[in-house]
Design a protein around this motif. Structure first.
Motif, short mmCIF file in Angstrom:
data_model
loop_
_atom_site.label_atom_id
_atom_site.label_comp_id
_atom_site.label_asym_id
_atom_site.label_seq_id
_atom_site.Cartn_x
_atom_site.Cartn_y
_atom_site.Cartn_z
N ARG A 157 -4.30 6.98 7.57
CA ARG A 157 -5.01 5.85 8.18
C ARG A 157 -6.34 6.31 8.78
N TYR A 187 -7.64 1.08 1.92
CA TYR A 187 -6.71 0.56 2.93
C TYR A 187 -7.47 0.19 4.20
N ASP A 191 -7.55 -3.37 5.99
CA ASP A 191 -7.08 -3.45 7.37
C ASP A 191 -8.13 -4.10 8.26
N CYS A 225 -1.50 -5.64 4.90
CA CYS A 225 -2.18 -5.43 6.18
C CYS A 225 -2.09 -6.67 7.07
#
Length: 258
Positions: A157, A187, A191, A225
Motif C-alpha cells: 500500500r 491500487y 483507493d 476499495c
C-alpha cells in the motif's frame, strides 16, 4: 408501452428503450463533436435493436449534462432523479445510490421506491471521477481493463498525495521512475478515487445496501476499495452500470406518458 431514455454525458451518450418495463434496446457511443446528432443516430440504433419504429415510442426523456441538446426528447429529467429510478429498477427497494460519471460523482438517498430524498455531488475535483481513472491508466501505460486487474494484484500500500489530475500524473510518473510496482500505483489511484467517492456518499448517510452506477463500476479494483472505504460487505452493481441513467430516463418517460 414503449419509451426511451437518452443520457448525454460529458464523454458518452447512452440510449435505452423500454417496453412495458423491460429493456429491449440499447446503444452507447462517445459523444463526439456533435452530441445532438450522435444522440439521434444512437436512438435510431437502439430502436432498430428493439425492433420498433420511432412512431411506436410513446415518450422520450433526456438526462445528463447535455439533456437540453436532445431534439428528439419530449421532456428532460436530472441525472440524480434518473439514477434514483434506475437503482430501484435494477434493485427494488434500494435506498443508497452512488454513481461515478466521467467528470463527477454523486450520491443519492431514495425512499426505496425511486424517489429522491437527498443527494450530494462532487463536481469540483476530477479525482472522484472516471476521467481521473482514464488519465492515470494512460500514465501507467495500461488499458482500463489492465488497470482494474493490476490493482487487484497489489501487495504493497502506497499513498497518492496529489488530487489534481495534472499533479497526479506527474506523481505517477515519479513513482514509476522510483521503481514502485505499477500494480501498487494502480491500487493507490483506485483507493484515492474511492476516498473521494465515499466522502460524497456519506453526506447522504448510508442506509441499506449500496447500489453503484456508472462506468467505473466495471473497475473491480475500484469496487474493492470503495467497499473498504464504506465498510460494507458487498455493493450492488447492475449488469450494464453505464446504461443506468438512460434506463432511469426511460422509466420517467413511461411515468409521463401514462
Amino acid at each position: 408501452m414503449i419509451t426511451a431514455g437518452i443520457d448525454i454525458g460529458s464523454r458518452t451518450i447512452k440510449v435505452a428503450v423500454l417496453r412495458d418495463g423491460e429493456i429491449v434496446g440499447r446503444a452507447l457511443d462517445t459523444a463526439g463533436a456533435e452530441p445532438a446528432r450522435r444522440a439521434s443516430a444512437l436512438l435510431r440504433d437502439a430502436l432498430l435493436a428493439a425492433g420498433v419504429s420511432r412512431d411506436a415510442v410513446a415518450h422520450i426523456t433526456a438526462t445528463g449534462a447535455g439533456r437540453a441538446l436532445v431534439e428528439d426528447a419530449h421532456s428532460t429529467v436530472t441525472d440524480i432523479t434518473a439514477a434514483a429510478r434506475a437503482a430501484n429498477f435494477f434493485f427494488p427497494g434500494a435506498v443508497t445510490v452512488v454513481e461515478v460519471g466521467a467528470e463527477e460523482s454523486r450520491a443519492v438517498k431514495t425512499d426505496g421506491a425511486g424517489r429522491v430524498l437527498d443527494s450530494a455531488v462532487n463536481e469540483k475535483c476530477a479525482a472522484g471521477s472516471g476521467s481521473f481513472t482514464e488519465s492515470m491508466a494512460r500514465a501507467l501505460g495500461m488499458t482500463l481493463e489492465e488497470f482494474a486487474e493490476k490493482s487487484l494484484q497489489s501487495t504493497t500500500r502506497i499513498a497518492m498525495n496529489a488530487q489534481c489530475t495534472v499533479f497526479a500524473e506527474s506523481e505517477v510518473v515519479g513513482l514509476m521512475h522510483s521503481g514502485v510496482d505499477r500494480r501498487d500505483i494502480a491500487y493507490a489511484v483506485n483507493d484515492a478515487i474511492a476516498t473521494r467517492v465515499s466522502a460524497t456518499a456519506r453526506r447522504v448517510k448510508l442506509e441499506g445496501e449500496v447500489v453503484l452506477l456508472g462506468g467505473l463500476a466495471r473497475n473491480r479494483g475500484f469496487v474493492r476499495c470503495l467497499k473498504e472505504k464504506l465498510e460494507v460487505d458487498r455493493i450492488l452493481i447492475p449488469e450494464a452500470p453505464e446504461l443506468a441513467d438512460a434506463v432511469g430516463a426511460a422509466i420517467v418517460a413511461a411515468e409521463r406518458a401514462a
